[in-house]
Design a protein around this motif. Sequence first.
Motif, PDB file in Angstrom:
ATOM      1  N   ASP A 413      -2.669  -6.047   6.092  1.00  0.00           N
ATOM      2  CA  ASP A 413      -3.492  -5.134   5.292  1.00  0.00           C
ATOM      3  C   ASP A 413      -3.893  -5.822   3.978  1.00  0.00           C
ATOM      4  N   HIS A 414      -5.070  -5.458   3.469  1.00  0.00           N
ATOM      5  CA  HIS A 414      -5.498  -5.987   2.175  1.00  0.00           C
ATOM      6  C   HIS A 414      -6.070  -4.879   1.291  1.00  0.00           C
ATOM      7  N   PRO A 415      -5.382  -4.534   0.209  1.00  0.00           N
ATOM      8  CA  PRO A 415      -5.960  -3.606  -0.774  1.00  0.00           C
ATOM      9  C   PRO A 415      -7.054  -4.339  -1.562  1.00  0.00           C
ATOM     10  N   CYS A 467      -8.039  -9.308  -3.130  1.00  0.00           N
ATOM     11  CA  CYS A 467      -6.943  -8.506  -2.623  1.00  0.00           C
ATOM     12  C   CYS A 467      -5.989  -8.230  -3.773  1.00  0.00           C
ATOM     13  N   ILE A 469      -2.856  -7.395  -3.345  1.00  0.00           N
ATOM     14  CA  ILE A 469      -1.567  -8.062  -3.138  1.00  0.00           C
ATOM     15  C   ILE A 469      -1.768  -9.381  -3.871  1.00  0.00           C
ATOM     16  N   HIS A 472      -1.659 -12.637  -2.241  1.00  0.00           N
ATOM     17  CA  HIS A 472      -2.828 -12.945  -1.406  1.00  0.00           C
ATOM     18  C   HIS A 472      -3.995 -13.443  -2.256  1.00  0.00           C
ATOM     19  N   LEU A 477      -7.521 -15.175  -1.372  1.00  0.00           N
ATOM     20  CA  LEU A 477      -8.329 -13.991  -1.049  1.00  0.00           C
ATOM     21  C   LEU A 477      -8.947 -13.379  -2.306  1.00  0.00           C
TER      22      LEU A 477
HETATM   23 CU   LIG Z   1      -4.250  -9.080   0.921  1.00  0.00          CU
END
Ligand SMILES: [Cu+2]
Length: 499
Positions: A413-415, A467, A469, A472, A477
Motif C-alpha cells: 500500500d502507498h499513502p 508516498c 510511508i 518509501h 517513491l
Molecule cells: Cu509507499
Amino acid sequence: MIRSQVRRALLLFAVIGLSPSLGAAVQAPPAIAAPSLAPADWDAQVKLKEAVDHNPDPRIVEIDIVARVADVDIAPGKRVKAWTYDGGLPGPLIRVHVGDRLIVHFTNQLPQETTIHWHGVRVPITMDGVPGISQDEVEQGKSFTYDFTVPDAGLYWYHPHVQSAAQVGFGLYGALLVEDPAEATTVGVPDEVTLVLSDIGFDDAGTLDDPDNGDSTGMVFGREGTYVLVNGKTRPTLRARSGAPQRWRVVNAAKSRFFVLNMDGFVFTIIGSDGGLQESATTTEQVLITPGERVDLIVTPTGAPGTELVVRSMLHNRGYGSFFRNVEDVLAVRISDDPPAPKVALPKVTRTIMAPPIAGATHVPMALTLPPIDWKGHNEFQVNGVPFWKSTPYLAKIGETQIWVVKNDTDWDHPFHLHGFFFIPLDEHDQPIHPMGWKDTVNIPQRTTARLLVQFNERPGTWMFHCHILDHAEGGLMGHVQVGPVAAEHMHLEEPKPR
Ligand SMILES: [Cu+2]
C-alpha cells in the motif's frame, strides 16, 4: 527531500495572494454553542502543550519554535533522547483561526540541517519547506521565518522535509489546528481533543533506533517504532461521561505505521478528513488512518462508572499480510462516576463541496513500481520507471484541472501525498467518490488504481508528491509537478547517501 541539495535557485514565482475558499460549512447554526458535558480534566493525560502567540493582533498568530534534542518520557521509566520541537513529543499544538496569518520564527538546534513542511496547508511555494525547491535547508544554529495565511479550516500538521524518515521517526512533528468558530454550533460537540498518533523506537539506554535498519528490505516494509504513542504517551487514558459525545481530531504522524482504530466496537461518526469537514457524515466501527492522513470523528462512549474502553489499532494488510505487525493498544477511555449525560441531539454535519470540473480534465498516468532487486540486492521504488533522483517534473498549467491516474503496481500500500493542493478521489468512471472531502493524502492499496481530481488554479511553483510511508519516499517513491511556466533549469534531486 528528504535528501536533496540546492543546486540552483529555482524560485521564480513567490508572491501569492489569498485563494478563494474551498467552501465553508453551510449547516444553519443553532443560536448557542453547547456546554461541555465531559468530566473535569477529562483530557488531562493527553492535553497538548500549545504554542504561545506573542503578537497582540487578533488575526496574527506569531510564535517561536526551536528544534532540539531533548530527553522525553513516554511512560514511567521509558526515557528517550528524541528530536523535538520545543522539547516536546509531539511539538506544540499550533492553534489558529481560519484566515489568520501565521508567523513562525524557527531555529534549528539539531545536529543536522532541517526544514518545516506544513502538511496540507495551501501555502505559497516559498513556505513549503522542501530544500532544493522551496527554500534552502536550515543549517545547524540557523533560523528561518515561515509566514503565511491559513486559508482552510481543518487539522494539519508540521514536520521536516529533510531526511524525513529519520527526522520524523526521531520525533519531529506537531499538529496545526485551523479552527472555524462556526463549528461550535454546526458540529456542536464542545468536548474536543486533538490526538497525534505516532510511534518511536529506542533501546534501554534511550538511544533512538537506527533509521536505516534492515537496509532496503526495511525500507520496503516500512520501519515502525516499538512504542505506539498518542500525544507522546503510551496508552494514555481519556475520561468520559457516559453518553456524552467527544470530538476527536486525529492525525497519523508516524513515519510508516498504519492505524486502524477500533474502540471495542463502538461506532465512530466521521465528519471530516484532511481539508476539513466532508460532504456528509459516515459511520464505522473501524477507522483506517494511514501516515499523513487526518480524521475528524465523533464518538459517544457509554458504560457503567469505572468501565475502561480500549481503543486498539487493528491489523491491516498493507503488503504481504501483516508480517511483523501486531494489534496494539492505543488509548483507554474510562467512564467517570458522573450520571449519564442526557441524550444529545447533534446537528447533521454537512458541507457543500464544489469539485473541480471533470469535463476536459487532463489525464495524467502514473505507475508506482518496485522492480526486482538489483545485483547489489538493493530495492528501489519508482514512479513511471524512475526513482525521484532521476525524475523530471510533471507539468500543469495554471488553471488546469488534471486527473492523476495512479496505478499501484506493487504488492505494498502507498499513502499518496500531494503538496500544496487538495484533490478529490474519483471512481473508475471519473465520478467523485461520496461523501466528498478535500484530501491531500490517500491510501492506494496494493495492486489498485486511484484517480485523483486536482485543479492547479493558483500558486505556481514546483510541488512534491510522494508516498507518506517516509521510508518509501526516501526509497524512490517521490516526484514533483511544475505548476505554471517551466523553470529554465530544473532543480536537481539527489539520491540519498548512506548515513
Ligand atoms: Cu509507499
